[in-house]
Write a protein that holds these residues in place. Structure first.
Motif, PDB file in Angstrom:
ATOM      1  N   GLY A 223       0.820  -1.193   0.000  1.00 43.91           N
ATOM      2  CA  GLY A 223       0.000   0.000   0.000  1.00 43.91           C
ATOM      3  C   GLY A 223       0.861   1.254   0.000  1.00 43.91           C
ATOM      4  N   PHE A 224       0.181   2.400   0.029  1.00 41.86           N
ATOM      5  CA  PHE A 224       0.848   3.696   0.188  1.00 41.86           C
ATOM      6  C   PHE A 224       0.409   4.247   1.548  1.00 41.86           C
ATOM      7  N   PRO A 225       1.007   3.776   2.634  1.00 41.17           N
ATOM      8  CA  PRO A 225       0.521   4.156   3.963  1.00 41.17           C
ATOM      9  C   PRO A 225       0.944   5.574   4.355  1.00 41.17           C
ATOM     10  N   VAL A 226       0.254   6.106   5.353  1.00 36.50           N
ATOM     11  CA  VAL A 226       0.598   7.408   5.936  1.00 36.50           C
ATOM     12  C   VAL A 226       0.732   7.230   7.447  1.00 36.50           C
ATOM     13  N   PRO A 227       1.586   8.004   8.109  1.00 37.91           N
ATOM     14  CA  PRO A 227       1.679   7.923   9.564  1.00 37.91           C
ATOM     15  C   PRO A 227       0.433   8.521  10.224  1.00 37.91           C
ATOM     16  N   ARG A 228      -0.065   7.853  11.229  1.00 40.70           N
ATOM     17  CA  ARG A 228      -1.219   8.378  11.953  1.00 40.70           C
ATOM     18  C   ARG A 228      -0.848   9.724  12.591  1.00 40.70           C
ATOM     19  N   GLY A 229      -1.635  10.740  12.293  1.00 39.48           N
ATOM     20  CA  GLY A 229      -1.399  12.063  12.852  1.00 39.48           C
ATOM     21  C   GLY A 229      -0.575  12.975  11.981  1.00 39.48           C
ATOM     22  N   GLY A 230       0.050  12.436  10.923  1.00 39.58           N
ATOM     23  CA  GLY A 230       0.834  13.268  10.027  1.00 39.58           C
ATOM     24  C   GLY A 230       2.246  12.749   9.847  1.00 39.58           C
ATOM     25  N   ALA A 231       2.897  13.232   8.790  1.00 42.02           N
ATOM     26  CA  ALA A 231       4.262  12.805   8.489  1.00 42.02           C
ATOM     27  C   ALA A 231       5.209  13.057   9.654  1.00 42.02           C
ATOM     28  N   GLN A 232       4.930  14.104  10.431  1.00 40.67           N
ATOM     29  CA  GLN A 232       5.795  14.435  11.560  1.00 40.67           C
ATOM     30  C   GLN A 232       5.919  13.270  12.540  1.00 40.67           C
ATOM     31  N   ALA A 233       4.916  12.400  12.576  1.00 41.77           N
ATOM     32  CA  ALA A 233       4.965  11.253  13.487  1.00 41.77           C
ATOM     33  C   ALA A 233       6.107  10.304  13.122  1.00 41.77           C
ATOM     34  N   LEU A 234       6.420  10.201  11.834  1.00 43.61           N
ATOM     35  CA  LEU A 234       7.558   9.377  11.416  1.00 43.61           C
ATOM     36  C   LEU A 234       8.863   9.997  11.909  1.00 43.61           C
ATOM     37  N   THR A 235       8.993  11.306  11.725  1.00 40.17           N
ATOM     38  CA  THR A 235      10.183  11.998  12.230  1.00 40.17           C
ATOM     39  C   THR A 235      10.285  11.877  13.742  1.00 40.17           C
ATOM     40  N   ALA A 236       9.161  12.072  14.425  1.00 37.29           N
ATOM     41  CA  ALA A 236       9.178  12.004  15.893  1.00 37.29           C
ATOM     42  C   ALA A 236       9.648  10.640  16.377  1.00 37.29           C
ATOM     43  N   ALA A 237       9.234   9.573  15.695  1.00 36.99           N
ATOM     44  CA  ALA A 237       9.658   8.228  16.095  1.00 36.99           C
ATOM     45  C   ALA A 237      11.160   8.046  15.877  1.00 36.99           C
ATOM     46  N   LEU A 238      11.678   8.564  14.762  1.00 38.96           N
ATOM     47  CA  LEU A 238      13.122   8.475  14.511  1.00 38.96           C
ATOM     48  C   LEU A 238      13.917   9.246  15.558  1.00 38.96           C
ATOM     49  N   VAL A 239      13.440  10.434  15.901  1.00 35.61           N
ATOM     50  CA  VAL A 239      14.140  11.250  16.905  1.00 35.61           C
ATOM     51  C   VAL A 239      14.059  10.596  18.280  1.00 35.61           C
ATOM     52  N   HIS A 240      12.888  10.061  18.621  1.00 36.95           N
ATOM     53  CA  HIS A 240      12.721   9.400  19.921  1.00 36.95           C
ATOM     54  C   HIS A 240      13.667   8.206  20.033  1.00 36.95           C
ATOM     55  N   ARG A 241      13.759   7.430  18.972  1.00 38.74           N
ATOM     56  CA  ARG A 241      14.664   6.273  18.979  1.00 38.74           C
ATOM     57  C   ARG A 241      16.116   6.724  19.142  1.00 38.74           C
ATOM     58  N   LEU A 242      16.499   7.764  18.408  1.00 35.49           N
ATOM     59  CA  LEU A 242      17.872   8.254  18.477  1.00 35.49           C
ATOM     60  C   LEU A 242      18.212   8.746  19.881  1.00 35.49           C
ATOM     61  N   ARG A 243      17.331   9.515  20.464  1.00 34.99           N
ATOM     62  CA  ARG A 243      17.609  10.054  21.800  1.00 34.99           C
ATOM     63  C   ARG A 243      17.644   8.948  22.845  1.00 34.99           C
ATOM     64  N   GLY A 244      16.869   7.896  22.618  1.00 31.09           N
ATOM     65  CA  GLY A 244      16.923   6.774  23.539  1.00 31.09           C
ATOM     66  C   GLY A 244      18.250   6.048  23.519  1.00 31.09           C
ATOM     67  N   ARG A 245      19.020   6.278  22.465  1.00 30.77           N
ATOM     68  CA  ARG A 245      20.350   5.668  22.363  1.00 30.77           C
ATOM     69  C   ARG A 245      21.461   6.683  22.582  1.00 30.77           C
ATOM     70  N   GLY A 246      21.106   7.829  23.128  1.00 33.43           N
ATOM     71  CA  GLY A 246      22.103   8.818  23.502  1.00 33.43           C
ATOM     72  C   GLY A 246      22.405   9.869  22.461  1.00 33.43           C
TER      73      GLY A 246
END
Length: 528
Positions: A223-246
């Motif tokens: 499919g052509f999926p979209v992040p729930r709540g907007g594209a920013q949710a994809l960025t937020a998940a990447l940033v959250h993961r990165l910060r969780g690793r320091g």
């Protein structure tokens, strides 16, 4: 004041954040510098049109991000990312017949294209079975640093040499020829050609068949999926993961220069006078021209590379419009209402005219438009009963795009919508227009309003991307890596260029002088 980290990443677009995450996974201290006030580059969301309407600033649909790509392997569901799908993946609207509709259920797609020509449904299923047999290997080749020797060898062993040769031919065919060879009617041909035009490759251009088949089959499979709540949710998940690793992201930090000493990248200086030392690597998620012509001192690069950098060809410029609508788009064909993505504005002959106009430097009289019904995909994007409509079309590159010229393009876009959805204008509550200059101002990587970091034409792919050379993330400056869509494997939110840059940095660190000597030797061959 100087900060010292293992790696500095310039740019917090998806490639930069994928690279940063992979380095952090390896135990490196990583700092990402972002010139904008918020993370994400082209993967951001804002209320551009009206209160309660969440509009994606640039990209919106992510077929690569849910398949076997570097970004999909990061486990972002653990960091809050959720995917949403429209009832149908894609509809190509036709003026005088029902739309061709791609659904995640292959049998429904087959039924749709069979209406255009009996037997095309089975041919579509056969083409999809071909894809399923080779998909994992094809994507492995695509996301492996060039040259993908092991991945390509595995593909040949799995398919056999004869089938592999014909697969290679499919990838270099023009999409118009591929459609004519595989199908009798226009339905399936339009789906393939419209998907190819997500790049700047027209129906008669080499390699359009590869792009059209790849994107159509990804849509069929994932499919052509979209992040729930907007594209920013994809960025937020990447940033959250990165910060969780320091790792860290500093916004409002505009990289102005890469400091080079004795042929090696030492760190990054920002416009505010700050200096960030990079002990192991600098990775640049920036357009190739910006890296080689602006950030790196010219005396640190071969003359031939500098000359090539001036010849980098960008993909087509873009005009993007977001509309806040009081209700669903009043499509003449009800089947279009269920599709998340809509291709609008041209039959097969019209797609050829559109591509020819762009090639001639003219604004197409009848624009081909890629539309996203984002509330249809994800109801959280707008108030109940309304629609958030995201649309873009390509235009030629020009020295300047004044507001009057952009508005002329928007008028053509709205006329197309009114043609296929009578009464559309009456549903418009508000709109937000971004011309080529606006897009570049929003994100400097979108040079001249180009979305892909450089043309998708075969003249600028593989070892020719972004310039003739290695086809790898490595640059002639030791420990400096190109991590943007300007590098192989190019555009699309999959994280491939960022992952390749991270792998190169880790390999350089692991193998030391041996790796550096091999890259220097390759650079001498490429640049003299």
């Amino acid at each position: 004041m100087a900060d010292s980290v293992d790696a500095v990443v310039i740019g917090s677009g998806p490639n930069g954040l994928v690279a940063a995450n992979l380095l952090a996974d390896a135990g490196w201290d990583v700092l990402v510098l972002e010139s904008a006030a918020t993370e994400g580059g082209g993967v951001r969301t804002a209320e551009l049109t009206a209160p309660g309407f969440r509009n994606d600033v640039c990209s919106a649909f992510y077929p690569f991000a849910t398949g076997p790509s570097p970004i999909a392997r990061l486990g972002l569901a653990e960091h809050g990312l959720r995917w949403e799908h429209a009832p149908a993946v894609l509809a190509h609207v036709c003026a005088d017949r029902p739309a061709a509709v791609l659904s995640r259920d292959p049998t429904r797609t087959a039924e749709s294209v069979d209406r255009f020509a009996a037997g095309d449904g089975q041919r579509w299923l056969d083409l999809y079975r071909d894809w399923q047999r080779v998909a994992a290997d094809v994507l492995r080749v695509m996301f492996t640093p060039f040259p993908p020797v092991r991945a390509a060898g595995a593909l040949v062993r799995r398919t056999g040499t004869a089938r592999a040769l014909r697969l290679a031919r499919r990838f270099v065919l023009p999409v118009g020829q591929l459609g004519a060879e595989e199908f009798t009617g226009d339905g399936a041909r339009l789906l393939l050609a419209g998907c190819a035009l997500h790049t700047d490759v027209g129906p008669a251009d080499a390699a359009g068949g590869g792009y059209g088949w790849l994107l159509a089959m990804l849509g069929q499979q994932y499919g052509f999926p979209v992040p729930r709540g907007g594209a920013q949710a994809l960025t937020a998940a990447l940033v959250h993961r990165l910060r969780g690793r320091g790792g860290e992201v500093h916004c409002g930090a505009h990289a102005e220069r890469i400091v080079v000493g004795h042929g090696r990248a030492l760190g990054v200086g920002t416009r505010d006078g700050h200096w960030y030392r990079a002990r192991r690597a600098v990775l640049a998620d920036v357009a190739a021209g910006a890296l080689y012509l602006d950030l790196v001192p010219p005396d640190a690069l071969p003359d031939r590379l500098l000359a090539d950098a001036h010849r980098i060809r960008m993909d087509a410029a873009t005009v993007k419009v977001d509309w806040a609508l009081s209700g669903p788009v009043p499509w003449r064909d009800p089947a279009v209402a269920s599709a998340g993505t809509v291709h609008l504005g041209a039959d097969l002959a019209g797609l050829h005219r559109y591509a020819a106009d762009l090639g001639a430097g003219s604004v197409p009289e009848e624009p081909f438009m890629i539309c996203g019904q984002l509330s249809t995909c994800d109801p959280s994007r707008s108030p109940a009963g309304t629609e958030s409509l995201w649309t873009y079309t390509h235009v030629p590159h020009r020295e300047s795009w004044p507001a009057s010229a952009v508005n002329d393009v928007v008028a053509r876009m709205e006329a197309q919508l009114e043609r296929y959805a009578p009464g559309f204008g009456g549903t418009v509550l508000a709109r937000h227009v971004a011309g080529p200059e606006d897009l570049e101002a929003e994100n400097p990587n979108l040079v001249g309003g180009a979305l892909g970091g450089g043309t998708a034409a075969v003249s600028q792919q593989l070892f020719l991307r972004p310039v003739p050379g290695l086809g790898r993330a490595d640059t002639p400056v030791d420990r400096l890596y190109l991590a943007s869509a300007s590098a192989h494997p190019g555009p699309g939110v999959h994280g491939g260029p960022g992952a390749n840059a991270a792998r190169a940095a880790l390999a350089r660190d692991r193998f030391g002088a041996v790796y550096a000597a091999a890259i220097r030797a390759a650079n001498r061959l490429a640049y003299g």
